[in-house]
Design a protein around this motif. Structure first.
Motif, PDB file in Angstrom:
ATOM      1  N   VAL A  88       0.608  -1.204  -0.412  1.00 28.17           N
ATOM      2  CA  VAL A  88      -0.180  -0.008   0.103  1.00 28.17           C
ATOM      3  C   VAL A  88       0.703   1.632  -0.143  1.00 28.17           C
ATOM      4  CG1 VAL A  88      -1.553   1.555   1.635  1.00 28.17           C
ATOM      5  CG2 VAL A  88      -1.999  -1.101   1.356  1.00 28.17           C
ATOM      6  N   LEU A  89       0.622   2.401  -0.421  1.00 28.87           N
ATOM      7  CA  LEU A  89       1.063   3.641  -0.977  1.00 28.87           C
ATOM      8  C   LEU A  89       0.649   4.585   0.091  1.00 28.87           C
ATOM      9  CD1 LEU A  89       3.279   5.515  -2.059  1.00 28.87           C
ATOM     10  CD2 LEU A  89       2.177   5.485  -3.923  1.00 28.87           C
ATOM     11  N   THR A  90       0.871   5.494   0.951  1.00 32.95           N
ATOM     12  CA  THR A  90       1.079   6.302   1.700  1.00 32.95           C
ATOM     13  C   THR A  90       1.365   7.609   0.768  1.00 32.95           C
ATOM     14  OG1 THR A  90       1.940   6.477   3.660  1.00 32.95           O
ATOM     15  CG2 THR A  90      -0.814   5.172   3.402  1.00 32.95           C
ATOM     16  N   TRP A  91       0.862   8.524   0.846  1.00 33.52           N
ATOM     17  CA  TRP A  91       1.260  10.415   0.240  1.00 33.52           C
ATOM     18  C   TRP A  91       1.248  11.059   1.682  1.00 33.52           C
ATOM     19  CZ3 TRP A  91       3.442   9.721  -4.448  1.00 33.52           C
ATOM     20  CH2 TRP A  91       2.639   9.530  -5.240  1.00 33.52           C
ATOM     21  N   LEU A  92       2.658  11.477   1.738  1.00 37.93           N
ATOM     22  CA  LEU A  92       2.625  12.575   3.373  1.00 37.93           C
ATOM     23  C   LEU A  92       1.860  13.140   3.148  1.00 37.93           C
ATOM     24  CD1 LEU A  92       6.144  10.833   4.502  1.00 37.93           C
ATOM     25  CD2 LEU A  92       4.371  10.137   5.003  1.00 37.93           C
ATOM     26  N   PRO A  93       1.735  14.643   4.072  1.00 37.18           N
ATOM     27  CA  PRO A  93       1.247  15.249   3.933  1.00 37.18           C
ATOM     28  C   PRO A  93       2.452  16.493   4.172  1.00 37.18           C
ATOM     29  CG  PRO A  93       0.941  15.372   6.304  1.00 37.18           C
ATOM     30  CD  PRO A  93       1.321  13.825   5.169  1.00 37.18           C
ATOM     31  N   PRO A  94       2.552  17.801   3.884  1.00 37.00           N
ATOM     32  CA  PRO A  94       3.219  18.598   3.445  1.00 37.00           C
ATOM     33  C   PRO A  94       4.174  18.707   4.825  1.00 37.00           C
ATOM     34  CG  PRO A  94       1.409  19.431   2.627  1.00 37.00           C
ATOM     35  CD  PRO A  94       1.599  18.197   2.961  1.00 37.00           C
ATOM     36  N   GLY A  95       5.323  19.109   5.056  1.00 34.95           N
ATOM     37  CA  GLY A  95       5.800  19.020   6.264  1.00 34.95           C
ATOM     38  C   GLY A  95       6.766  17.718   6.566  1.00 34.95           C
ATOM     39  N   LEU A  96       6.257  16.913   6.515  1.00 31.10           N
ATOM     40  CA  LEU A  96       6.681  15.552   7.300  1.00 31.10           C
ATOM     41  C   LEU A  96       7.429  14.324   6.201  1.00 31.10           C
ATOM     42  CD1 LEU A  96       6.137  13.607   9.739  1.00 31.10           C
ATOM     43  CD2 LEU A  96       4.147  12.818   8.476  1.00 31.10           C
ATOM     44  N   GLY A  97       8.416  14.594   6.936  1.00 32.34           N
ATOM     45  CA  GLY A  97       9.929  14.435   5.823  1.00 32.34           C
ATOM     46  C   GLY A  97      10.185  12.533   5.648  1.00 32.34           C
ATOM     47  N   GLU A  98      10.336  12.068   4.139  1.00 33.70           N
ATOM     48  CA  GLU A  98      10.905  10.735   4.732  1.00 33.70           C
ATOM     49  C   GLU A  98      11.690  10.447   5.267  1.00 33.70           C
ATOM     50  OE1 GLU A  98       9.216   9.784   0.138  1.00 33.70           O
ATOM     51  OE2 GLU A  98      11.273   9.686   0.708  1.00 33.70           O
ATOM     52  N   THR A  99      12.829  11.042   5.311  1.00 37.58           N
ATOM     53  CA  THR A  99      14.110  10.289   6.502  1.00 37.58           C
ATOM     54  C   THR A  99      13.760  10.576   7.514  1.00 37.58           C
ATOM     55  OG1 THR A  99      15.032  10.816   4.628  1.00 37.58           O
ATOM     56  CG2 THR A  99      16.413  10.979   6.462  1.00 37.58           C
TER      57      THR A  99
END
Length: 459
Positions: free
Chosen positions: A393-404
């Motif tokens: 499943v893929l979820t997009w991250l909201p602005p301001g929340l970084g992957e690393t």
């Protein structure tokens, strides 16, 4: 100088003329080996008497060395005269400092099916039949395409469940998608193909293979209806790799219009049908290969359905690629293992493959449902997409929340989550997380989402 070696002994170099006491030399040699990981925890050390005799030392020297190492915590003295290596941190001077130990306790890494459900009993029956019934001549060198038995069984199966137009003579067995795609790109380069288009985002493994083969790689944007065929036509590519039935990683399904445009595009289409067997909320989508057998090279594998360790993959090739691919396969490894192919052929032909998939679909669907429900309840800001099929499943991250930052915070809690960045060409694209759930159980999914929610709150 004297050394010891052999089973139950210990190789140690002692220099009797350098002025360093022998017990200190012995201590240093053992200590260094333990810290380097060359003597593992719970290894039984030679007795003091045996080691003294082997090294030509007095027993008192060895006793003194052992006692010092016990006092320092490197050795453990047990009753009955046993001395064991203690469990200590191993030091590697050349390695970078490690801030984390071991793999995540709960790991949402993609590409991991539940290998604990491998149908061992049914597979064993097939192996036994093959060993009992296979004629001797079948164990000799074989056709570069693979055994006729497996090519026939798979063509019947794929034509029935995936809508392909496969014939045994147009199929080739390979060691997973990795080998099949590598050989295919090498053959295409030899035939004058110069540019490979890939979906953007997409799995990055084949890009590296393409570069190594000497072919340019260009990314083509994804739409909700599949790859942007108009952008593909402008890309200058003469071959494209697509995951039309369930795009990785977005989960997009190619519409009928996109599929028709792809096969009419004019170049060669490589169709990676990597997880088409798992459909939960919609009817299965037929393979592109069935629409244009001479313009589509179809790739499948048992890695997601049975176990990646089997290294069983297959290609349905356009007729003009069969002979050069068979030659490339023979030059590469002289052919995939015969007994594995024959066992899989028996497994498929007797319906065991179908039965295994029928058992696994409800299990994976329950895991998918649990993941989606817990995400909605605990981290509603992560909205899943592409959930109707597959093992991720893929979820997009909201602005301001970084992957690393999120990955690091999750790992501190024993949770492995993985960002979308590696799948974008040039690393440019919206941030997201790819959740693979195939190898987890329900309680692990529930706990994992809870840990993820806690990690997000900490940022």
């Amino acid at each position: 100088m004297r050394t010891s070696s052999g089973a139950g002994e210990l190789l140690v170099e002692l220099h009797r003329d350098n002025g360093v006491p022998l017990h200190q030399q012995l201590e240093s040699a053992i200590r260094t080996r333990i810290r380097a990981g060359l003597l593992r925890a719970e290894t039984v050390m030679p007795s003091t008497r045996a080691l003294a005799q082997d090294l030509g030392l007095s027993r008192g020297v060895v006793v003194e060395a052992y006692q010092q190492l016990v006092a320092e915590g490197y050795l453990i003295s047990r009753g009955g005269g046993y001395t064991l290596v203690a469990d200590i941190a191993v030091v590697s001077p050349s390695a970078a400092p490690r801030t984390r130990t071991g793999p995540p306790r709960i790991d949402f890494r993609y590409s991991r099916p539940d290998v604990s459900q491998f149908p061992r009993a049914a597979w064993l029956r097939s192996v036994r039949r093959v060993l009992n019934e296979t004629p001797n001549r079948s164990l000799a060198y074989i056709d570069g395409r693979g055994t006729n038995e497996l090519r026939t069984a798979l063509s019947d199966y794929l034509n029935r469940v995936r809508g392909t137009a496969a014939r045994p003579e147009n199929m080739m067995i390979c060691n997973g998608f990795a080998q099949g795609s590598r050989l295919l790109l090498q053959v295409l380069v030899a035939q004058g193909y110069k540019r490979l288009a890939v979906e953007n985002p997409s799995d990055n493994d084949l890009r590296e293979v393409a570069v190594a083969a000497g072919i340019d790689v260009v990314g083509v944007p994804m739409l909700e209806t599949g790859i942007d065929v108009a952008a593909l036509a402008r890309s200058g590519a003469d071959v494209v790799l697509v995951t039309a039935a369930h795009q990785f990683p977005t989960g997009a399904v190619a519409s009928a219009e996109t599929r028709a445009a792809l096969v009419a595009w004019g170049g060669l289409v490589i169709e990676d049908d990597y997880d088409a067997e798992y459909r939960y909320d919609r009817e299965p989508i037929g393979a592109l290969q069935g629409l244009a057998p001479d313009r589509v090279a179809y790739a499948g594998t048992a890695s997601k359905t049975l176990a990646p360790g089997l290294r069983l993959g297959w290609l349905i090739l356009p007729s003009w690629l069969v002979e050069p691919m068979a030659r490339a396969k023979l030059m590469d490894d002289r052919g995939s293992p015969v007994l594995d192919q024959l066992a899989f052929a028996d497994f498929v032909a007797r319906g065991e493959f179908d039965r295994h998939l029928r058992r696994m679909r409800p299990r994976y669907r329950e895991l998918r449902d649990t993941l989606v429900e817990r995400l909605a309840a605990q981290v509603p800001e992560l909205e899943p997409v592409g959930v109707s099929a597959g093992l991720h499943v893929l979820t997009w991250l909201p602005p301001g929340l970084g992957e690393t930052a999120l990955q690091d915070a999750a790992l501190e809690r024993g949770l492995g989550v993985y960002g979308l960045a590696p799948y974008w060409l040039a690393g440019e694209g919206p941030a997201g997380l790819v959740f693979g759930y195939g190898s987890l159980n329900r309680s692990e999914v529930v706990e994992g989402v809870g840990l993820l929610a806690d990690a997000i709150r900490s940022l």
